[in-house]
Design a protein around this motif. Structure first.
Motif, PDB file in Angstrom:
ATOM      1  N   LEU A  89      76.624  16.791  57.600  1.00  0.00           N
ATOM      2  CA  LEU A  89      76.722  16.709  56.144  1.00  0.00           C
ATOM      3  C   LEU A  89      75.669  15.726  55.649  1.00  0.00           C
ATOM      4  CD1 LEU A  89      80.603  16.277  55.895  1.00  0.00           C
ATOM      5  CD2 LEU A  89      79.300  18.401  55.758  1.00  0.00           C
ATOM      6  N   ARG A  90      74.938  16.117  54.627  1.00  0.00           N
ATOM      7  CA  ARG A  90      73.894  15.250  54.095  1.00  0.00           C
ATOM      8  C   ARG A  90      74.033  15.191  52.577  1.00  0.00           C
ATOM      9  NH1 ARG A  90      69.790  13.144  56.828  1.00  0.00           N
ATOM     10  NH2 ARG A  90      69.518  14.485  58.599  1.00  0.00           N
ATOM     11  N   ASP A  91      73.956  13.964  52.036  1.00  0.00           N
ATOM     12  CA  ASP A  91      73.936  13.785  50.585  1.00  0.00           C
ATOM     13  C   ASP A  91      73.035  12.600  50.250  1.00  0.00           C
ATOM     14  OD1 ASP A  91      75.431  11.552  51.236  1.00  0.00           O
ATOM     15  OD2 ASP A  91      77.292  12.302  50.410  1.00  0.00           O
ATOM     16  N   VAL A 109      69.392  17.907  67.210  1.00  0.00           N
ATOM     17  CA  VAL A 109      68.241  17.023  66.990  1.00  0.00           C
ATOM     18  C   VAL A 109      67.466  17.471  65.756  1.00  0.00           C
ATOM     19  CG1 VAL A 109      66.062  16.214  67.972  1.00  0.00           C
ATOM     20  CG2 VAL A 109      68.087  16.385  69.422  1.00  0.00           C
ATOM     21  N   ARG A 110      67.252  18.785  65.614  1.00  0.00           N
ATOM     22  CA  ARG A 110      66.536  19.293  64.438  1.00  0.00           C
ATOM     23  C   ARG A 110      67.295  19.005  63.154  1.00  0.00           C
ATOM     24  NH1 ARG A 110      65.622  23.289  68.169  1.00  0.00           N
ATOM     25  NH2 ARG A 110      67.256  24.648  67.333  1.00  0.00           N
ATOM     26  N   ALA A 111      68.623  19.076  63.201  1.00  0.00           N
ATOM     27  CA  ALA A 111      69.424  18.778  62.011  1.00  0.00           C
ATOM     28  C   ALA A 111      69.271  17.320  61.601  1.00  0.00           C
ATOM     29  CB  ALA A 111      70.900  19.101  62.276  1.00  0.00           C
ATOM     30  N   SER A 149      73.758  20.655  53.910  1.00  0.00           N
ATOM     31  CA  SER A 149      74.525  20.490  55.142  1.00  0.00           C
ATOM     32  C   SER A 149      74.108  21.576  56.123  1.00  0.00           C
ATOM     33  CB  SER A 149      76.020  20.606  54.848  1.00  0.00           C
ATOM     34  OG  SER A 149      76.417  19.574  53.986  1.00  0.00           O
ATOM     35  N   ILE A 150      74.113  21.231  57.403  1.00  0.00           N
ATOM     36  CA  ILE A 150      73.662  22.160  58.438  1.00  0.00           C
ATOM     37  C   ILE A 150      74.768  22.308  59.480  1.00  0.00           C
ATOM     38  CG2 ILE A 150      71.942  22.593  60.221  1.00  0.00           C
ATOM     39  CD1 ILE A 150      70.054  20.728  58.598  1.00  0.00           C
ATOM     40  N   THR A 151      75.267  23.530  59.654  1.00  0.00           N
ATOM     41  CA  THR A 151      76.245  23.803  60.703  1.00  0.00           C
ATOM     42  C   THR A 151      75.482  24.125  61.981  1.00  0.00           C
ATOM     43  OG1 THR A 151      77.830  24.643  59.099  1.00  0.00           O
ATOM     44  CG2 THR A 151      78.174  25.264  61.401  1.00  0.00           C
ATOM     45  N   VAL A 152      75.703  23.316  63.014  1.00  0.00           N
ATOM     46  CA  VAL A 152      74.956  23.501  64.261  1.00  0.00           C
ATOM     47  C   VAL A 152      75.745  24.277  65.309  1.00  0.00           C
ATOM     48  CG1 VAL A 152      73.496  21.481  63.933  1.00  0.00           C
ATOM     49  CG2 VAL A 152      75.650  21.223  65.128  1.00  0.00           C
TER      50      VAL A 152
END
Length: 169
Positions: free
Chosen positions: A100-102, A146-148, A156-159
């Motif tokens: 999660l990124r904000d 790592v890329r996320a 947000s990126i689901t890995v």
């Protein structure tokens, strides 16, 4: 004395630096000797190469800032103890792993089947261990983790998701 910025950078890349020194020592031993010592040098070069690659991946995964809380990983169970929230989740219960990124930063969201999500700030003490702790999940691409972390997008990126692999198990 060493400057704090230089010390932090060296500590971040410590595994890769150890691998490089192992590879250089192995190369010297391989070129300067013959027979069994040269064989040991070749083995040291191979070990050094593996350490360099894994060390580079770990260094890119480590956060450069400090967030509150402590992550503990014990026998397939990930626990986070923070100043406000906390919790624990077993690897077998996970159904999704999301970064999660904000505007305030980034956090790993571990979603179990029956319990509430466990949200771990990216810079929490021990959070770098998540790369190794989540590796046993079926089909998890640690490179995607790592890329996320390296991605600076606001999304947000689901890995990883378990549904993709439920039919295989």
């Amino acid at each position: 004395m060493i400057r704090p910025e230089a010390k932090a950078r060296l500590l971040r890349w410590r595994e890769a630096l150890i691998g490089a020194s192992c590879a250089v020592a192995g190369l010297w031993l391989w070129l300067a000797t013959a027979g069994l010592p040269a064989l040991f040098g070749a083995v040291a070069m191979a070990i050094g190469a593996v350490l360099i690659l894994s060390g580079m991946r770990r260094a890119r995964f480590r956060s450069t800032h400090q967030d509150p809380g402590i992550v503990r990983i014990v026998e397939g169970r990930i626990s986070y103890m923070g100043p406000v929230t906390g919790g624990s989740v077993a690897l077998d219960d996970l159904v999704a792993v999301t970064l999660l990124r904000d505007d305030t930063g980034a956090a790993w969201c571990l979603t179990p089947e029956a319990e509430r999500d466990l949200v771990i700030p990216e810079g929490a003490i021990g959070a770098e261990g998540l790369l190794d702790a989540l590796a046993p999940l079926p089909g998890l691409d640690s490179g995607a983790m790592v890329r996320a972390v390296q991605s600076r997008t606001g999304a947000s990126i689901t890995v990883w998701r378990r549904e993709q692999f439920r039919a295989l198990t």
